[in-house]
Design a protein around this motif. Structure first.
Motif, mmCIF file in Angstrom:
data_model
loop_
_atom_site.group_PDB
_atom_site.id
_atom_site.type_symbol
_atom_site.label_atom_id
_atom_site.label_comp_id
_atom_site.label_asym_id
_atom_site.label_seq_id
_atom_site.Cartn_x
_atom_site.Cartn_y
_atom_site.Cartn_z
ATOM 1 N N ALA A 40 88.341 -0.384 -66.091
ATOM 2 C CA ALA A 40 88.442 -0.801 -65.063
ATOM 3 C C ALA A 40 90.118 -0.529 -64.285
ATOM 4 C CB ALA A 40 88.011 -2.393 -64.501
ATOM 5 N N SER A 41 90.821 -1.092 -65.146
ATOM 6 C CA SER A 41 92.570 -1.186 -65.037
ATOM 7 C C SER A 41 93.317 -0.669 -65.923
ATOM 8 C CB SER A 41 92.246 -2.999 -64.642
ATOM 9 O OG SER A 41 92.973 -3.191 -65.753
ATOM 10 N N VAL A 42 94.682 -0.122 -65.402
ATOM 11 C CA VAL A 42 95.761 -0.072 -65.978
ATOM 12 C C VAL A 42 95.833 -1.406 -67.520
ATOM 13 C CG1 VAL A 42 99.002 0.289 -66.524
ATOM 14 C CG2 VAL A 42 96.464 1.049 -64.807
ATOM 15 N N GLU A 43 95.708 -2.383 -66.740
ATOM 16 C CA GLU A 43 95.692 -3.414 -67.425
ATOM 17 C C GLU A 43 95.080 -3.336 -68.677
ATOM 18 O OE1 GLU A 43 98.264 -4.290 -64.156
ATOM 19 O OE2 GLU A 43 95.762 -3.715 -64.111
ATOM 20 N N GLU A 44 93.666 -3.097 -68.570
ATOM 21 C CA GLU A 44 92.751 -2.939 -69.896
ATOM 22 C C GLU A 44 93.024 -2.313 -70.928
ATOM 23 O OE1 GLU A 44 88.693 -3.140 -68.467
ATOM 24 O OE2 GLU A 44 88.357 -5.377 -67.640
ATOM 25 N N GLY A 45 93.743 -1.068 -70.238
ATOM 26 C CA GLY A 45 94.595 0.154 -70.590
ATOM 27 C C GLY A 45 95.193 0.091 -71.587
ATOM 28 N N ILE A 46 96.660 -1.241 -71.367
ATOM 29 C CA ILE A 46 97.239 -1.468 -72.357
ATOM 30 C C ILE A 46 96.799 -2.335 -73.103
ATOM 31 C CG2 ILE A 46 99.096 -2.521 -72.310
ATOM 32 C CD1 ILE A 46 99.106 -2.288 -69.134
ATOM 33 N N LYS A 47 95.672 -2.722 -73.125
ATOM 34 C CA LYS A 47 94.657 -3.871 -73.821
ATOM 35 C C LYS A 47 94.674 -2.880 -74.959
ATOM 36 C CE LYS A 47 93.719 -8.216 -71.307
ATOM 37 N NZ LYS A 47 92.185 -8.013 -70.704
ATOM 38 N N SER A 48 93.883 -1.635 -74.597
ATOM 39 C CA SER A 48 93.604 -0.768 -75.378
ATOM 40 C C SER A 48 94.523 0.134 -76.660
ATOM 41 C CB SER A 48 92.275 0.694 -75.182
ATOM 42 O OG SER A 48 91.246 -0.118 -73.515
ATOM 43 N N LEU A 49 95.254 0.247 -75.759
ATOM 44 C CA LEU A 49 96.747 0.845 -77.118
ATOM 45 C C LEU A 49 97.334 0.169 -77.585
ATOM 46 C CD1 LEU A 49 98.849 3.064 -73.499
ATOM 47 C CD2 LEU A 49 96.971 3.458 -75.429
ATOM 48 N N LEU A 86 89.576 -1.701 -75.977
ATOM 49 C CA LEU A 86 88.638 -1.146 -77.396
ATOM 50 C C LEU A 86 88.770 -2.905 -78.274
ATOM 51 C CD1 LEU A 86 88.913 1.952 -76.503
ATOM 52 C CD2 LEU A 86 89.884 2.019 -78.409
ATOM 53 N N GLY A 87 88.404 -3.500 -78.824
ATOM 54 C CA GLY A 87 87.652 -4.402 -79.427
ATOM 55 C C GLY A 87 87.118 -5.035 -78.940
ATOM 56 N N GLY A 88 86.400 -5.197 -77.958
ATOM 57 C CA GLY A 88 86.304 -6.015 -77.093
ATOM 58 C C GLY A 88 84.258 -6.305 -77.355
ATOM 59 N N GLY A 89 83.906 -4.783 -78.293
ATOM 60 C CA GLY A 89 82.637 -4.656 -78.201
ATOM 61 C C GLY A 89 82.424 -4.714 -79.561
ATOM 62 N N PHE A 114 94.846 8.552 -69.391
ATOM 63 C CA PHE A 114 93.975 6.930 -68.764
ATOM 64 C C PHE A 114 93.356 7.590 -68.257
ATOM 65 C CE2 PHE A 114 94.244 4.146 -65.421
ATOM 66 C CZ PHE A 114 93.974 2.993 -66.269
ATOM 67 N N SER A 115 92.148 6.794 -67.975
ATOM 68 C CA SER A 115 90.742 6.850 -67.080
ATOM 69 C C SER A 115 90.576 5.998 -66.695
ATOM 70 C CB SER A 115 89.619 7.835 -67.847
ATOM 71 O OG SER A 115 89.020 7.973 -66.638
ATOM 72 N N SER A 116 90.946 6.287 -64.874
ATOM 73 C CA SER A 116 90.492 4.687 -64.035
ATOM 74 C C SER A 116 88.903 4.968 -63.397
ATOM 75 C CB SER A 116 91.652 3.816 -63.090
ATOM 76 O OG SER A 116 91.286 3.010 -62.155
ATOM 77 N N ARG A 117 88.173 3.290 -63.933
ATOM 78 C CA ARG A 117 86.729 3.872 -63.094
ATOM 79 C C ARG A 117 86.819 2.866 -61.904
ATOM 80 N NH1 ARG A 117 82.889 0.346 -65.826
ATOM 81 N NH2 ARG A 117 80.920 1.860 -65.771
#
Length: 257
Positions: free
Chosen positions: A242-251, A216-219, A8-11
């Motif tokens: 941008a956030s851990v929550e968006e990272g979880i969506k990607s996972l 991921l999946g949003g574009g 995970f990398s946070s912006r």
């Protein structure tokens, strides 16, 4: 799809990363890429927090060298010297905990745009110096391909290949940023031309026009195709969100892929 090395990398460069870093494993992450921007910048105080994470979790740590206000192709020698000094400073601080560091290539300043060859050669010299310095610590420097920004080096496969060849260091690698490649419409070309040179992978999505860093999946990235072409890759995949929550969506997206 289950990735064995997913980081995970946070912006966000303003919030305290140590509030969420300890939660990453709970969400299925196996690593953290520490971006040297804002609140994530390492110093004599925060390096103790990194040491604690390194010793008390199983997270695999990597480093993203700073990029705001940092131009490896800058032709003001004094300012470029300070840029290099800062790169070396963060490499030194992190060297006990990471074995890979990501770096952005330089870009053309207003003066550099008038003498682009000189600026490009300066970019190569800067990368060589950073690679040679990091080699003494056993840290691989992986140069990242850039999005469709004006006057920046490393947007295209041919250019990226030439840059890596011209740096000519045994300690230079390639960070393939899927989202960046999508902004120039050359994801397949990067994978076909430079697939065997990939040391590190950044994953995020966009609509193909600008660097949005969507989950991921949003574009418009064809992730099934990308992951098939990367099936032999054994390095780390880094979600840049941008956030851990968006990272979880990607996972969750990857698990369903």
């Amino acid at each position: 799809m289950q990735l064995h090395r997913i980081s995970f990398s946070s912006r966000s460069a303003v919030e305290d990363p140590f509030k969420w870093a300890y939660t990453l494993e709970d969400h299925g992450y196996t690593g953290w890429e520490i971006v040297q921007e804002g609140s994530q910048c390492l110093n004599s105080k925060t390096i103790q927090n990194v040491k604690n994470i390194y010793e008390t979790t199983s997270l695999e740590l990597t480093l993203h060298l700073p990029f705001s206000d940092m131009n490896l192709a800058g032709l003001n020698d004094s300012i470029r010297g300070e840029v290099i000094r800062q790169m070396k400073h963060y490499l030194t601080l992190a060297s006990s905990y990471v074995n890979l560091a990501v770096v952005h290539p330089g870009y053309l300043s207003p003066y550099g745009a008038q003498v682009p060859y000189e600026a490009y050669q300066t970019n190569l010299a800067s990368l060589r110096e950073i690679c040679d310095f990091a080699a003494d610590f056993g840290v691989l420097v992986a140069v990242e391909n850039m999005p469709d920004f004006p006057k920046i080096f490393g947007k295209y496969p041919d250019e990226m290949q030439e840059m890596l060849d011209s740096v000519g260091s045994h300690n230079v690698g390639f960070t393939f940023d899927v989202g960046h490649a999508n902004t120039v419409g050359l994801t397949d070309e990067f994978l076909d031309q430079l697939g065997d040179r990939i040391s590190h992978v950044h994953i995020h999505d966009n609509m193909g026009q600008k660097d949005e860093h969507l989950p991921l999946g949003g574009g418009t990235v064809d992730w099934k195709n990308v992951m098939e072409k990367l099936s032999d890759y054994r390095g780390i995949f880094v979600t840049e969100m941008a956030s851990v929550e968006e990272g979880i969506k990607s996972l969750e997206f990857l698990r369903k892929l």
